[in-house]
Design an enzyme around this catalytic site. Structure first.
Site, mmCIF file in Angstrom:
data_model
loop_
_atom_site.group_PDB
_atom_site.id
_atom_site.type_symbol
_atom_site.label_atom_id
_atom_site.label_comp_id
_atom_site.label_asym_id
_atom_site.label_seq_id
_atom_site.Cartn_x
_atom_site.Cartn_y
_atom_site.Cartn_z
ATOM 1 N N ARG A 10 0.797 -1.274 0.201
ATOM 2 C CA ARG A 10 -0.461 -0.124 -0.362
ATOM 3 C C ARG A 10 0.880 0.892 -0.130
ATOM 4 O O ARG A 10 2.267 0.932 0.457
ATOM 5 C CB ARG A 10 -0.974 0.287 1.153
ATOM 6 C CG ARG A 10 -0.166 -0.242 1.941
ATOM 7 C CD ARG A 10 -0.760 0.408 3.732
ATOM 8 N NE ARG A 10 -0.423 1.756 3.228
ATOM 9 C CZ ARG A 10 1.014 2.569 3.910
ATOM 10 N NH1 ARG A 10 1.680 1.741 3.969
ATOM 11 N NH2 ARG A 10 0.722 4.067 3.227
ATOM 12 N N GLY A 11 0.350 2.158 -0.411
ATOM 13 C CA GLY A 11 1.398 3.956 0.046
ATOM 14 C C GLY A 11 0.968 3.843 -1.068
ATOM 15 O O GLY A 11 1.933 3.163 -2.490
ATOM 16 N N ALA A 12 1.124 5.655 -1.562
ATOM 17 C CA ALA A 12 1.246 5.523 -3.733
ATOM 18 C C ALA A 12 2.246 5.658 -4.314
ATOM 19 O O ALA A 12 2.382 4.181 -4.840
ATOM 20 C CB ALA A 12 0.396 6.983 -3.827
ATOM 21 N N ARG A 49 -7.761 -0.360 -7.425
ATOM 22 C CA ARG A 49 -7.695 0.373 -6.385
ATOM 23 C C ARG A 49 -7.793 2.078 -7.011
ATOM 24 O O ARG A 49 -6.539 2.370 -7.465
ATOM 25 C CB ARG A 49 -6.732 1.173 -5.293
ATOM 26 C CG ARG A 49 -6.769 0.030 -4.372
ATOM 27 C CD ARG A 49 -5.546 0.194 -3.158
ATOM 28 N NE ARG A 49 -6.052 0.546 -1.982
ATOM 29 C CZ ARG A 49 -5.695 1.691 -0.429
ATOM 30 N NH1 ARG A 49 -4.478 1.267 -0.879
ATOM 31 N NH2 ARG A 49 -6.510 1.896 -0.170
ATOM 32 N N GLN A 106 -2.895 2.481 9.859
ATOM 33 C CA GLN A 106 -1.780 1.939 9.247
ATOM 34 C C GLN A 106 -0.647 3.460 9.924
ATOM 35 O O GLN A 106 0.876 2.889 9.993
ATOM 36 C CB GLN A 106 -1.754 3.028 8.213
ATOM 37 C CG GLN A 106 -2.329 2.230 6.284
ATOM 38 C CD GLN A 106 -3.837 2.364 6.511
ATOM 39 O OE1 GLN A 106 -3.922 2.447 7.514
ATOM 40 N NE2 GLN A 106 -4.537 2.001 5.547
ATOM 41 N N ASP A 142 -1.453 10.540 -2.884
ATOM 42 C CA ASP A 142 -1.499 9.767 -3.920
ATOM 43 C C ASP A 142 -2.627 10.268 -4.402
ATOM 44 O O ASP A 142 -2.086 9.518 -5.645
ATOM 45 C CB ASP A 142 -3.390 8.984 -2.904
ATOM 46 C CG ASP A 142 -3.016 8.252 -1.458
ATOM 47 O OD1 ASP A 142 -2.554 8.335 -0.607
ATOM 48 O OD2 ASP A 142 -2.496 7.252 -1.998
ATOM 49 N N ASN A 170 -5.424 12.239 0.135
ATOM 50 C CA ASN A 170 -5.103 11.852 0.934
ATOM 51 C C ASN A 170 -5.213 10.878 2.019
ATOM 52 O O ASN A 170 -6.646 11.371 1.932
ATOM 53 C CB ASN A 170 -3.823 12.542 1.540
ATOM 54 C CG ASN A 170 -2.681 11.428 1.940
ATOM 55 O OD1 ASN A 170 -2.145 10.893 1.273
ATOM 56 N ND2 ASN A 170 -1.944 12.164 3.503
ATOM 57 N N LYS A 171 -4.608 10.014 2.999
ATOM 58 C CA LYS A 171 -5.450 9.222 3.830
ATOM 59 C C LYS A 171 -6.571 10.373 4.280
ATOM 60 O O LYS A 171 -6.766 11.243 4.659
ATOM 61 C CB LYS A 171 -4.425 8.384 4.763
ATOM 62 C CG LYS A 171 -5.538 8.123 5.385
ATOM 63 C CD LYS A 171 -5.888 6.764 4.858
ATOM 64 C CE LYS A 171 -5.521 5.747 3.970
ATOM 65 N NZ LYS A 171 -6.863 5.092 3.373
HETATM 66 O O1 MRU Z 1 -4.530 3.319 1.783
HETATM 67 P P1 MRU Z 1 -3.067 3.139 1.904
HETATM 68 O O2 MRU Z 1 -2.371 3.244 3.607
HETATM 69 O O3 MRU Z 1 -2.724 2.742 0.566
HETATM 70 O O4 MRU Z 1 -2.773 4.912 2.064
HETATM 71 C C1 MRU Z 1 -2.134 5.296 2.296
HETATM 72 C C2 MRU Z 1 -1.953 6.678 2.317
HETATM 73 O O5 MRU Z 1 -2.534 7.852 1.763
HETATM 74 C C3 MRU Z 1 -0.290 7.702 2.269
HETATM 75 O O6 MRU Z 1 -0.603 8.848 3.374
HETATM 76 C C4 MRU Z 1 0.056 7.752 0.308
HETATM 77 O O7 MRU Z 1 -0.119 6.983 -0.399
HETATM 78 C C5 MRU Z 1 1.321 8.173 0.173
HETATM 79 S S1 MRU Z 1 2.765 7.175 0.576
HETATM 80 C C6 MRU Z 1 4.376 7.848 0.839
#
Ligand code: MRU
Length: 344
Positions: free
Chosen positions: A46-48, A89, A194, A235, A244-245
């Site tokens: 996970r994470g962009a 996603r 997370q 993201d 973002n999250k």
């Molecule tokens: O749902 P996730 O855990 O994939 O969400 C991730 C985030 O929102 C992060 O802040 C974002 O992807 C940046 S990761 C360097």
């Protein structure tokens, strides 16, 4: 320690199963596109930026395991895999970016062997570049931190959200490498935690001081003068907002109210130059994430649930965006950014 990489021996993608953190560090081997798609959907990876590399490696994996005998059939198989991965996603643009980058590189090949070689080479290059870009983001961003700063962060924009080092947490790591004493406050980041599961774990691995708070404590810590700067990842960055999250928007409002700088750290691959906030699909996740905590039921099963995974923070709440090419300040002129950086 890389969150995701290619394993030449097993001809597969290996990743740290992030759903098992912090209790267990389990490596997962994905030998097929469906296994990778499942890993993405369930946030094992996970994470962009990590999703961008997962997308690229996924297309390369499809090329290696395809039974196609000719280049045209092989590309068709790779496009099929790309479609499966793209649909996992919707919000982080990096996923499509990684998929498209490997696909377009591979299409130059004129034989099955050459297409496979090009795809894998490009995907591996993306993984290496991601680490390099995070280091550059770290170096640029470290200039914004002062010795003794307390940085509040949300979700996980660290080693685990990227291939290594991290974006928001990469800045903290680089500042510490420069000799600055930096402490971190991590929001737990409900509902999938997370922040509590991954951010605190990876910071403690590096002996970086971190304090965990509930998401609803952000107003209190900012009002009490306990936070010097907020740094989050992204993201997708469009002309009028940063996605973002979920909870990032609220954080930005509270930071603005208290005059605390609100920084976004992300590679250029997170920029979407063609869309505006209203065009972006925000992923909605299963109601069960709110009805259960692990195996424990924590809400009536019949309750209606709204569970968006991301939100949009308007540009006027953002003090600066830190990319691998440097620091962007308001007003963020997208036309100028696009002309200078698109395609780099
Ligand atoms: O749902 P996730 O855990 O994939 O969400 C991730 C985030 O929102 C992060 O802040 C974002 O992807 C940046 S990761 C360097």
């Amino acid at each position: 320690m890389r969150s995701i990489d290619w394993n030449d021996e097993s001809n597969s993608i290996v990743l740290i199963d992030q759903t098992k953190l912090p209790k267990d560090r389990v490596m997962l081997e994905c030998r097929g596109v469906d296994a990778l798609a499942e890993a993405i959907r369930s946030l094992r990876v996970r994470g962009a930026p990590a999703l961008g590399v997962a997308g690229g490696l996924g297309v390369a994996l499809a090329a290696q395991i395809s039974k196609a005998r000719g280049p045209r059939d092989l590309i068709q198989d790779m496009e099929g895999a790309a479609q499966i991965l793209r649909n996992t996603r919707p919000t982080a643009i990096n996923l499509s970016w990684g998929i498209d980058r490997v696909l377009s590189k591979a299409k130059v090949g004129r034989s099955v062997a050459r297409i496979r070689e090009l795809a894998l080479g490009e995907a591996k290059k993306m993984a290496d570049e991601d680490v390099q870009k995070c280091k550059q983001i770290g170096e640029h961003g470290a200039s914004l931190l002062e010795d003794g700063d307390v940085v509040l962060t949300h979700c996980n924009a660290g080693r685990m959200g990227c291939v290594d080092w991290g974006t928001a947490l990469g800045i903290v790591r680089s500042a510490i490498e420069e000799g600055k004493r930096i402490k971190v406050i991590a929001c737990e980041t409900r509902p999938l935690n997370q922040g509590s599961r991954i951010t605190t774990w990876e910071l403690l691995q590096d002996d970086i001081p971190v304090t965990l708070i509930t998401d609803s404590t952000i107003g209190h810590v900012m009002n009490s003068g306990m936070v010097d700067k907020v740094i989050v990842g992204a993201d997708r960055i469009v002309e009028d907002a940063v996605f973002n999250k979920i909870g990032t928007y609220t954080l930005s409002i509270v930071a603005k109210k208290h005059g605390i700088p609100f920084y976004v750290a992300a590679p250029l691959a997170s920029f979407d130059f063609d869309r505006r906030a209203s065009d972006i699909e925000i992923e909605e996740r299963s109601p069960s994430e709110l009805k259960y905590f692990g195996d424990e039921q924590i809400a009536p099963l019949e309750v209606k649930v709204y569970n968006p995974a991301f939100d949009a923070t308007p540009m006027e709440n953002i003090s600066a965006i830190i990319t691998e090419h440097g620091i962007l300040y308001p007003p963020f002129s997208f036309e100028e950014i696009k002309q200078r950086y698109q395609g780099r």
